[in-house]
Design a protein around this motif. Structure first.
Motif, PDB file in Angstrom:
ATOM      1  N   UNK A 106       0.891  -1.153   0.072  1.00 24.95           N
ATOM      2  CA  UNK A 106      -0.061   0.081   0.017  1.00 24.95           C
ATOM      3  C   UNK A 106       0.896   1.365   0.075  1.00 24.95           C
ATOM      4  N   UNK A 107       0.684   2.106  -0.572  1.00 29.36           N
ATOM      5  CA  UNK A 107       1.141   3.583  -0.555  1.00 29.36           C
ATOM      6  C   UNK A 107       0.313   4.646   0.235  1.00 29.36           C
ATOM      7  N   UNK A 108       1.127   4.894   1.193  1.00 34.12           N
ATOM      8  CA  UNK A 108       0.074   6.216   1.958  1.00 34.12           C
ATOM      9  C   UNK A 108       0.938   7.470   2.022  1.00 34.12           C
ATOM     10  N   UNK A 109       0.116   8.667   1.873  1.00 34.90           N
ATOM     11  CA  UNK A 109       0.528  10.079   2.033  1.00 34.90           C
ATOM     12  C   UNK A 109       0.939  10.431   3.275  1.00 34.90           C
ATOM     13  N   UNK A 110       2.092   9.960   3.806  1.00 37.44           N
ATOM     14  CA  UNK A 110       2.695  10.357   5.147  1.00 37.44           C
ATOM     15  C   UNK A 110       3.950   9.656   5.486  1.00 37.44           C
ATOM     16  N   UNK A 111       4.717  10.175   6.302  1.00 41.31           N
ATOM     17  CA  UNK A 111       5.724   9.430   6.878  1.00 41.31           C
ATOM     18  C   UNK A 111       5.465   8.547   7.828  1.00 41.31           C
ATOM     19  N   UNK A 116      -1.161   7.990  10.202  1.00 37.36           N
ATOM     20  CA  UNK A 116      -1.901   6.875   9.388  1.00 37.36           C
ATOM     21  C   UNK A 116      -3.360   7.365   9.290  1.00 37.36           C
ATOM     22  N   UNK A 117      -4.063   6.452   8.528  1.00 41.19           N
ATOM     23  CA  UNK A 117      -5.544   6.574   8.461  1.00 41.19           C
ATOM     24  C   UNK A 117      -5.858   7.416   7.133  1.00 41.19           C
ATOM     25  N   UNK A 118      -7.197   7.588   7.026  1.00 36.24           N
ATOM     26  CA  UNK A 118      -7.704   8.074   5.785  1.00 36.24           C
ATOM     27  C   UNK A 118      -7.622   9.635   5.373  1.00 36.24           C
ATOM     28  N   UNK A 119      -7.070  10.358   6.351  1.00 33.93           N
ATOM     29  CA  UNK A 119      -6.882  11.732   6.247  1.00 33.93           C
ATOM     30  C   UNK A 119      -5.419  12.184   6.546  1.00 33.93           C
ATOM     31  N   UNK A 120      -4.595  11.475   6.031  1.00 30.44           N
ATOM     32  CA  UNK A 120      -3.079  11.705   6.265  1.00 30.44           C
ATOM     33  C   UNK A 120      -2.710  13.291   5.929  1.00 30.44           C
ATOM     34  N   UNK A 121      -3.114  13.697   4.826  1.00 26.94           N
ATOM     35  CA  UNK A 121      -2.617  14.946   4.287  1.00 26.94           C
ATOM     36  C   UNK A 121      -3.353  16.364   5.544  1.00 26.94           C
ATOM     37  N   UNK A 122      -4.547  15.992   5.793  1.00 24.83           N
ATOM     38  CA  UNK A 122      -5.355  17.117   6.493  1.00 24.83           C
ATOM     39  C   UNK A 122      -4.601  16.988   8.074  1.00 24.83           C
ATOM     40  N   UNK A 123      -4.510  15.707   8.320  1.00 22.50           N
ATOM     41  CA  UNK A 123      -3.902  15.598   9.765  1.00 22.50           C
ATOM     42  C   UNK A 123      -2.508  16.166   9.934  1.00 22.50           C
ATOM     43  N   UNK A 124      -1.602  16.257   8.638  1.00 25.89           N
ATOM     44  CA  UNK A 124      -0.257  16.459   8.903  1.00 25.89           C
ATOM     45  C   UNK A 124      -0.429  18.222   8.944  1.00 25.89           C
ATOM     46  N   UNK A 125      -1.250  18.694   8.178  1.00 27.15           N
ATOM     47  CA  UNK A 125      -1.606  20.157   8.148  1.00 27.15           C
ATOM     48  C   UNK A 125      -1.935  20.877   9.463  1.00 27.15           C
ATOM     49  N   UNK A 129       2.943  20.211  11.045  1.00 21.62           N
ATOM     50  CA  UNK A 129       4.266  19.176  10.616  1.00 21.62           C
ATOM     51  C   UNK A 129       4.925  20.135   9.550  1.00 21.62           C
ATOM     52  N   UNK A 130       6.308  20.032   9.648  1.00 27.00           N
ATOM     53  CA  UNK A 130       7.064  20.815   8.748  1.00 27.00           C
ATOM     54  C   UNK A 130       7.538  19.864   7.652  1.00 27.00           C
ATOM     55  N   UNK A 131       7.489  18.721   7.717  1.00 23.55           N
ATOM     56  CA  UNK A 131       7.698  17.747   6.675  1.00 23.55           C
ATOM     57  C   UNK A 131       6.612  16.689   6.565  1.00 23.55           C
ATOM     58  N   UNK A 132       6.374  16.152   5.278  1.00 25.44           N
ATOM     59  CA  UNK A 132       5.708  15.069   4.972  1.00 25.44           C
ATOM     60  C   UNK A 132       6.216  14.053   4.063  1.00 25.44           C
ATOM     61  N   UNK A 156       6.546  20.599   4.029  1.00 23.73           N
ATOM     62  CA  UNK A 156       5.238  21.382   4.086  1.00 23.73           C
ATOM     63  C   UNK A 156       5.862  22.816   4.031  1.00 23.73           C
ATOM     64  N   UNK A 157       5.229  23.553   3.072  1.00 20.15           N
ATOM     65  CA  UNK A 157       5.437  24.749   2.838  1.00 20.15           C
ATOM     66  C   UNK A 157       4.386  25.669   3.791  1.00 20.15           C
ATOM     67  N   UNK A 158       4.609  27.058   3.935  1.00 18.90           N
ATOM     68  CA  UNK A 158       3.763  27.841   4.570  1.00 18.90           C
ATOM     69  C   UNK A 158       2.586  28.141   3.535  1.00 18.90           C
ATOM     70  N   UNK A 159       1.587  27.898   4.125  1.00 21.55           N
ATOM     71  CA  UNK A 159       0.409  28.422   3.075  1.00 21.55           C
ATOM     72  C   UNK A 159       0.073  27.355   2.376  1.00 21.55           C
ATOM     73  N   UNK A 160       0.264  26.079   2.749  1.00 24.68           N
ATOM     74  CA  UNK A 160      -0.094  24.535   2.079  1.00 24.68           C
ATOM     75  C   UNK A 160      -1.499  24.582   2.380  1.00 24.68           C
ATOM     76  N   UNK A 161      -2.002  24.178   1.171  1.00 31.47           N
ATOM     77  CA  UNK A 161      -3.817  23.654   1.663  1.00 31.47           C
ATOM     78  C   UNK A 161      -3.446  22.279   1.411  1.00 31.47           C
ATOM     79  N   UNK A 162      -4.681  21.589   1.689  1.00 29.27           N
ATOM     80  CA  UNK A 162      -4.787  20.066   1.435  1.00 29.27           C
ATOM     81  C   UNK A 162      -4.380  19.729   0.029  1.00 29.27           C
ATOM     82  N   UNK A 163      -4.890  20.439  -1.114  1.00 27.37           N
ATOM     83  CA  UNK A 163      -4.717  20.521  -2.222  1.00 27.37           C
ATOM     84  C   UNK A 163      -3.155  20.531  -2.713  1.00 27.37           C
ATOM     85  N   UNK A 164      -2.527  21.599  -2.443  1.00 25.67           N
ATOM     86  CA  UNK A 164      -1.205  21.800  -2.902  1.00 25.67           C
ATOM     87  C   UNK A 164      -0.198  20.738  -2.147  1.00 25.67           C
TER      88      UNK A 164
END
Ligand code: GAR
Length: 209
Positions: A106-111, A116-125, A129-132, A156-164
């Motif tokens: 499986x590939x997952x969008x976090x370190x 973990x889980x279904x909202x990794x990018x949202x949870x990272x923001x 966190x400053x890295x993903x 993770x850059x300042x101003x990042x949104x879930x989409x970016x």
């Protein structure tokens, strides 16, 4: 060539990259089928590429174990060497993993183990966190807990949104997925078996390809 079954739920950009890589015979793998838990763009990519695609939707079954069994049947019918979850947003049940031990990635969008889980990018923001990044791992019965195969980091850059942030992660995730799946496939073709969790050093893996 190693036989891949790819499981998808969404946009299917990782699937598309795998399909493109498989056009080159030296890649060592072929996508023999795509299975989805819902109608989605990934399913459409498969159909356009002429790869058999099937939706196995939980809503069509009385309960989770019945869905799990139907998915196992649908996947094993293709005799995969490797099952690749590429944006597949459901947990695989124990029945599935018992039938395909050490063959599901499986590939997952976090370190992982972070987010973990279904909202990794949202949870990272949300955590600031400053890295993903993205983690490719062997699936076990936990939620994103399996042994890591590879990891790639992004800022993770300042101003990042879930989409970016999702876009930046995918730009690193997709080449990692393609490279690692190709490596695993070629190792299987050479008869080295699978490296990693539950590798199960199944000699039949090599004979099948
Ligand atoms: C990928 O970024 C993948 O890591 C993520 O969904 C995206 C699918 O994109 N998976 C998860 O979040 C699993 N927990 P795609 O459909 O364009 O390949």
């Amino acid at each position: 060539r190693a036989r891949l079954v790819v499981l998808v739920s969404g946009a299917g950009s990782n699937l598309l990259a795998l399909l493109e890589a498989c056009e080159e015979p030296s890649y060592g793998a072929q996508v023999v089928a795509v299975l989805a838990d819902r109608a989605c763009a990934g399913f459409d990519h498969a159909a356009r590429a002429g790869v058999p695609a099937q939706v196995v939707a939980p809503g069509d079954f009385p309960d989770r174990p019945h869905w799990d069994q139907a998915l196992v049947r649908a996947v094993t019918a293709w005799e995969p060497d490797l099952v690749v979850c590429a944006g597949f947003m459901r947990l695989l049940g124990p029945g599935f993993l018992e039938r395909l031990p050490g063959r599901v990635v499986n590939t997952h969008p976090s370190l992982l183990p972070d987010f973990p889980g279904a909202h990794a990018v949202r949870d990272t923001l949300a955590a600031g966190a400053d890295r993903s990044g993205a983690t490719l791992f062997w699936v076990d019965e936990g939620v994103d807990t399996g042994e890591h195969i590879a990891q790639v980091e992004v800022e993770v850059l300042p101003g990042d949104t879930e989409a970016t942030l999702t876009q930046r992660i995918k730009a690193a995730e997709t080449p990692q997925l393609v490279a690692q799946v190709g490596r695993l496939a070629r190792e299987m073709v050479r008869g080295e078996g699978l490296q990693g969790a539950g590798a199960g050093a199944d000699p039949e893996v090599a004979q099948d390809v």
